[in-house]
Design a protein around this motif. Structure first.
Motif: not given
Ligand code: AHM
Ligand code: MG
Length: 342
Positions: A145-148, A179-190
């Motif tokens: 999932s991609i978000f902005s 959503y892979g072998p583990a569920t990973v969330l990557v984010y940036s607030l700048g």
């Protein structure tokens, strides 16, 4: 003989210092300002959507009515999968009654979805691709999932969301859930790029990598070479170059989030250029290319459409597409040098 002691899981710092996502967001601001609290709450809701989607995906093969197509086509003219609809609705439902977000705009909806009761106070818009790479869903391969997140500007009383037609620098935050072998969330607030892994036993995303930087060069090139004769001569020349130069290797999963995640961690370049039939390429600017460009730049990489920085492009419409060259700064520059050759 196997030494089981060396195989045992080491306690690492995780057990001593579990940094959760909301704590991390607040830490990024170093304050409890209204903005810090809003963004912490927004990220928490996105994380909840990620957990709900992850749970559904992990049991998908065991349940009726989860996999396959709905029989509908979306605004892009693409066949819609049941998981696309489920995930789209998950994002809507986690933001209802949140007071946080007035509008949600997604790949699956022609027009933004307004949560009217939130609008007087919720001055943010969430743009998202609920399931990116959905051709992978039915075969149990990775999707994302991609978000902005953008600030709502003006009153938007005619529901046209014209204020969303601005460049990618206006993003307050961006990221993805893989959503892979583990569920990973990557984010940036700048303020750098940070990665969290879902601990299913806690139901929490726990910080696993802080301030990720993309290596300036990488051996991976990631593109759909089935389009080779649909590309222009300059793009074909670039691919001939990587074929002839030892050290490059192809990796393409057909799902942007996973392909980009590899490049974020190991370097390389992802390419989805325009084709003869679709010069604007396939990927959508506002909720696919721009959020990943934001992450790439925050991690020291780059994102370009061949001529311009992705973050500089001002879209004319909500679902606008753009060619995408994304990843290690040196590799993106190399691709541009081919594309800009006469
Ligand atoms: P989707 O959002 O409808 O799934 O489409 C986007 C996906 C990307 O994840 C991926 O990079 C690309 O489409 C793959 O397209 P192709 O099958 O043409 O290589
Ligand atoms: Mg997509």
């Amino acid at each position: 003989m196997v030494n089981f002691q060396t195989l045992s899981v080491s306690p690492r710092s995780l057990d001593r210092d579990c940094t959760t996502l909301s704590r991390h967001v607040l830490g990024q601001f170093n304050s409890f300002s209204a903005e810090a609290q809003d963004l912490s709450a927004l990220m928490n809701r996105i994380a909840l959507a990620g957990k709900l989607i992850s749970r559904r995906l992990s049991g998908a093969g065991l349940m009726e009515g989860v996999l396959g197509f709905t029989g509908e086509t979306n605004v892009q003219g693409e066949h819609v999968k049941k998981m696309d609809i489920f995930a789209n609705e998950v994002f809507i439902s986690v933001f209802r009654q949140s007071g946080l977000v007035c509008r949600l705009a997604s790949e699956e909806m022609e027009h933004p979805y307004y949560i009217k009761e939130n609008c007087p106070i919720g001055r943010y818009t969430l743009l998202y691709d609920p399931i990116d790479g959905s051709s992978n869903v039915d075969i149990n391969l990775n999707v994302g999932s991609i978000f902005s997140i953008r600030q709502q500007q003006g009153d938007d009383i005619d529901e046209q969301a014209r204020d969303l037609l601005q460049d990618g620098h206006q993003q307050l935050a961006a990221g993805y859930i893989l959503y892979g072998p583990a569920t990973v969330l990557v984010y940036s607030l700048g303020k750098g790029v940070h990665s969290f892994t879902l601990d299913p036993s806690l139901g929490e995303f726990i910080l696993t990598q802080e301030n990720i930087t993309i290596p300036s060069k990488g051996k991976v090139y990631s593109t759909n070479e089935g389009n080779f004769w649909q590309w222009n001569e300059q793009m074909r020349d670039y691919v001939r170059y990587v074929h002839l130069n030892n050290g490059y290797t192809a990796r393409y999963g057909g799902a942007l989030v996973g392909d980009f995640h590899r490049i974020l961690l190991q370097g390389g370049v992802f390419l989805y250029p325009g084709t003869v039939q679709k010069p604007e390429g396939k990927l959508r600017l506002l909720y696919e290319s721009a959020p990943l460009a934001f992450l790439a730049e925050q991690a020291g990489g780059r994102a370009s459409d061949g001529d311009r920085e992705i973050l500089d492009i001002i879209p004319q419409q909500l679902h606008q597409r753009s060619p995408l060259i994304l990843g290690s700064s040196e590799e993106v520059k190399l691709v541009e040098s081919f594309l800009q050759a006469k």
